[in-house]
Enzyme design. Structure first.
Site, PDB file in Angstrom:
ATOM      1  N   GLY A  50      34.837  39.020  34.359  1.00  0.00           N
ATOM      2  CA  GLY A  50      34.949  37.743  34.730  1.00  0.00           C
ATOM      3  C   GLY A  50      33.859  37.364  35.140  1.00  0.00           C
ATOM      4  O   GLY A  50      32.847  37.918  35.653  1.00  0.00           O
ATOM      5  N   CYS A  51      33.376  36.095  35.634  1.00  0.00           N
ATOM      6  CA  CYS A  51      32.268  35.662  36.435  1.00  0.00           C
ATOM      7  C   CYS A  51      32.180  35.809  37.708  1.00  0.00           C
ATOM      8  O   CYS A  51      31.297  36.493  38.317  1.00  0.00           O
ATOM      9  CB  CYS A  51      32.240  34.039  36.107  1.00  0.00           C
ATOM     10  SG  CYS A  51      33.783  33.175  36.497  1.00  0.00           S
ATOM     11  N   PHE A  52      33.337  35.709  38.436  1.00  0.00           N
ATOM     12  CA  PHE A  52      33.184  36.107  39.797  1.00  0.00           C
ATOM     13  C   PHE A  52      32.877  37.760  40.016  1.00  0.00           C
ATOM     14  O   PHE A  52      32.159  38.079  40.745  1.00  0.00           O
ATOM     15  CB  PHE A  52      34.423  35.749  40.649  1.00  0.00           C
ATOM     16  CG  PHE A  52      34.493  34.260  40.950  1.00  0.00           C
ATOM     17  CD1 PHE A  52      33.577  33.537  41.810  1.00  0.00           C
ATOM     18  CD2 PHE A  52      35.370  33.358  40.336  1.00  0.00           C
ATOM     19  CE1 PHE A  52      33.624  32.235  42.332  1.00  0.00           C
ATOM     20  CE2 PHE A  52      35.630  32.012  40.545  1.00  0.00           C
ATOM     21  CZ  PHE A  52      34.542  31.489  41.597  1.00  0.00           C
TER      22      PHE A  52
ATOM     23  N   SER B  48      29.351  38.618  39.786  1.00  0.00           N
ATOM     24  CA  SER B  48      28.605  38.337  40.591  1.00  0.00           C
ATOM     25  C   SER B  48      28.992  39.289  41.928  1.00  0.00           C
ATOM     26  O   SER B  48      27.912  39.780  42.574  1.00  0.00           O
ATOM     27  CB  SER B  48      28.732  36.818  40.875  1.00  0.00           C
ATOM     28  OG  SER B  48      28.477  36.659  42.271  1.00  0.00           O
TER      29      SER B  48
END
Lengths: 346, 346, 346, 346
Positions: free
Chosen positions: C149-151, C154
């Site tokens: 996932g994106c979060f 990061s």
């Protein structure tokens, strides 16, 4: 204190009416009518209203409204007000329609541009086009107001003084409209989807915007000849604000100073129109949240054109604010009642 | 592999050149020249370049450049390139000027609109106006390119086919320009201050934009008569993207389909111009980060006008991208070399 | 040249894959599969692709895909890939799932956080969690990739070096996520409606975001003890970009310089992670349109906390870019193939 | 009617005071003092004020002010008010300082965090920290008010009820601040330059923001022990609005409902604080243009943390609005006088 009902309680027009009427000395919002969400509190949709409006929204009941309210604002989608307003014909209730239903005098035109059946002729006859500065005397006598569209308000206030004074010729008028996204209302669609609207300029409804006949109708009345303007609209990545940049052929030799002077004289008794000094052009932020229409003027000697820029807040002067201004005029109150706020900046 | 120098290393033009040239097969950036920040690494100003450009920026040294590079891109403020380019006159270095210094053939016009002394006549004579699609043959032979302005690129590509084919009359042409803020460059000023630019539309330089004579000069050449267009510019709250909406009187009966057809034929061998189908108008996001110019067309029968919308990325087709396109043409490479990327969306 | 199919053709994940793969030397998009719009051209939805993808989108046909393509990217909504991927189990087709279907090893967790039935256990066992920098060796051997996932991308890239080196304690880790709106996808909803998202910060899914168990699962594996992080997410008025600001208790005395040094060493062979110098913190624009993850570090001596900021483009390193990076690793190509572009700035 | 002077006439604090005071029954702006632009009309800088403020701005003259005005708002940069306020010590003029000059009780702290010489001790002793809801009684008796910073207002109103009721422990408090760009004031700089601030999230002043000691000072007073919070700030691409997301360890078992209940009780007599219902978190747009502080609460059982989000308009409750609220309290007027407007939405 007069009582107000707002029909179409969950749209942006309605909540802007609520915001502005909160500061009004003579009007109080008594009922918020919602077809789709009656029974719910408006704060479940609009939490910013918490503490201000806590009663549930109501279902439409005509008799009830006739009994309890003095003014109704119709903040409804196209096609709704035209069927409802006739039901208040025999009452004393003042009706102000923020939709386009009563704006075109010709039933054929309405049907062509809106794709719906038009309002009954007797209602169209009764309705006054509420461009407050221009039709002030008629508004004062009206019982039904057809509140102008956002683009027509900006365009007409910018063009009419020059047209009336024969500063410009009625041919070749070009109106390039640029509007914030809130003009598209509250229903999420592809063209109001943040990821695609942000960082983007989107021309839309080129040649088929329903504000075209509305602008042409009023300009033609003013000029007493048929006028067809070229009008385009562009969606700009911002929430509020609208500007029309207009181009018209000069009918005679005139300097920018003289034009500005004429406009200032024309609007001298109209507190919501502010004419900018030479070399200054209004930005939409200059009028943010307020009922002002700021107008900038430039004579382009190279091309013999008058360039006019006219900025409004599309939700205030372009909708709810002008509606209240009309209510003020209809009831003999100060024209600025409830509308005397300084624009929010920055 | 040819070597490139970029003069004006800390402006947006320079970093867009660096970004695009990174994908170029025949060109490599050898030197970045900065008057104000030589000795520093560009990544201290532009951290996004970390890992790509780590050498310090250099001071301008003419002899050195003549020896080491083949092409120089001048991404300098107005008034700089006109003094520098003559110094490369006797060398084989190709010079591409992204500033406005060489765009106006008339020294008087330059001095009037730019308020600075013009370039020497011999340089003006030599410089080819690099509107790549229109002056392709001249560009191929050029040693000095005057790269077009962002608004002129959009406006001219949109107007020229109609003008050349006598679809429109040359009078009354109105060009309403709308641009993102990056066109104003990197120096912080009141008009680029976020709090006031955001949520705002700002008309600016009405009647005095230096792109006016640039547009008129080219249109007049194409039409072989003097043309004065009415041109305005508006700052839009976004970083990249530019659109011109144009209005011109039709010279003869023609349908939207026919106009679209003519434009498609006109640009059939020009991969960077995309003509939209009927009823579709380009948005600036359709070309974001790319060298495309997307054009939409509409015949407004009510008013006998041709409405043209022409969208570009102001930093690519409106600056660095077209400069590289010109470099490709000058050197006999594929016109799309280094520029064949899909626009970034959303 | 290997052939690619993209399933879920009309979402943002798909068009970002198309954009990035256009520059890939070893991969070409052969089929775009759309459940809802097969038969249509993708350019009718995404005009920016005009000239790049002109074939109609296709219906899903498993046999056909097995025959014609080598790699499938699943850019599908939650719940789709888990049913499709098993059908390719006996083929040689590599499957890369950009949805969350295969990210949680525990079927119970998936069912709890996603509210859907989980993928079959054998598929979960086979799937490698494609956080490319951390699980590089496993990715190289994988046939099924669960793209992070994106979060989590990061957050994990920002936290893992400190956690592995025992610089921080695993308790009290706070992750404050801030994301652009494109992360919400293409379907218009109230929370992606421009007028309400613009000029607004919207906390959402507090305490119930499905990325919470994904982050905790990987951190727990790395630390070899159960870790529960506090994680929140905020919608920011922009289209692309995501940053996590993270707070963790220091396990020992250490200076900012030393932490930076450790991170630089940790990622020395990982070209897409860029560690900022002391006092510099990445902004999301530093990585716009690129596959970079930029990390800033600060030891807060007053409170004995390590503060970490980690910025990515949510659609690239947070989705399509990392998926291609994984494809590169799986096939023995350069890790940066197709992904070596400079971020777009400004 | 009491007379007001505003010192620092061209900043955003000043114009927000002008906007809000326009609706105030007991206060009128008599003088606008500008060091840099006295003699000019404020409308030349802020055209939105046309028709509201037409007198020229004035030069600072102490005696004159003492004679003519009752209240002075100092909307000045750091370091100015501390030198001016002592000059009004012997007069009856009420002084409200919107800058940070009087916020830190310790001269050493001021000098360390602001890098300037601190105010005289007797002035610091006299100044009341005007966090209106918390220090209401002291404000009522004050003659000099130190108006809180924007972040401290949001953070403290969000944290204090939980801290006072021992719901949270004072250690490990994390405050993640996110602010609109107008907080940076009117001077154009690289970090407020539209092209780089737009479509970007920028962490800034990590570990060195001058609001850190201000927050810690008040929390320490409330808790009667030394508290050090971890505080970061992020610039968000919008003009107005600020939110702090806060994380604190729960000191005891408690449900979200109970915490909400406690907060509602705590603020029951404070009309400007609105506590959201369970599952609802405020957005900054909910308070746009208004003096509200909206607070959302969530007990994260997985991690034993209380998550608090606290949203304000940085220019209203975070500056000019709270200053007027304090003036109201000092003079025995309704606390909401001049501040009773509905937030502007959308």
């Amino acid at each position: 204190m007069k009582n107000v009902a707002i029909i179409g309680g969950t749209g942006y027009g309605a909540i802007e009416l609520i915001r502005l009427l909160h500061a009004h000395k003579h009007l109080q919002v008594k009922k918020i009518i919602s077809h789709s969400q009656f029974g719910e509190r408006i704060t479940s949709v609009y939490p910013h209203l918490t503490g201000f409006v806590e009663e549930p929204m109501e279902k439409l009941e005509i008799d009830n409204l006739i009994e309890e309210v003095d003014i109704i604002f119709f903040a409804t989608p196209a096609g709704v007000a035209k069927d409802l307003i006739p039901k208040f014909a025999d009452s004393t209730v003042q009706c102000i329609d923020l939709s386009g239903d009563l704006r075109l005098r010709s039933k054929e035109q309405y049907e062509q541009w809106y794709g719906k059946e038009a309002a009954p002729q007797e209602i169209l006859n009764q309705a006054v086009y509420g461009l407050s500065e221009i039709y002030q005397e008629q508004v004062k006598e009206a019982k039904i107001i057809s509140n102008p569209g956002c683009f027509p308000t900006s365009a007409l206030l910018g063009l009419i003084p020059a047209l009336e004074h024969n500063v410009i010729t009625p041919n070749h008028i070009v109106i390039d409209g640029k509007t914030a996204v809130s003009g598209a209302g509250r229903t999420p669609t592809a063209t109001t989807h943040f990821s695609e609207t942000n960082e983007n300029i989107t021309p839309y409804k080129i040649g088929k915007h329903q504000h075209i006949p509305e602008i042409d109708q009023t300009l033609s009345e003013i000029a007493q000849e048929t006028i067809h303007t070229t009008f385009t609209t562009h969606l700009i990545p911002m929430t509020r604000g609208l500007i029309c940049t207009m181009y018209a052929e000069l009918a005679r030799d005139i300097s920018t100073e003289e034009v500005i002077d004429q406009y200032q004289t024309y609007y001298v008794n109209h507190p919501f129109v502010r004419i900018k000094e030479i070399g200054i052009f209004p930005t939409t932020k200059d009028v943010y949240g307020s009922n002002f229409c700021d107008i900038g003027l430039h004579v382009d000697e190279r091309t013999n054109q008058l360039i006019i820029t006219s900025a409004i807040d599309n939700l205030v002067k372009g909708a709810a604010g002008q509606a209240i201004q009309n209510a003020n005029l209809m009831n003999g109150w100060e024209e600025t009642e409830g509308l005397d706020a300084i624009p929010i900046f920055p």
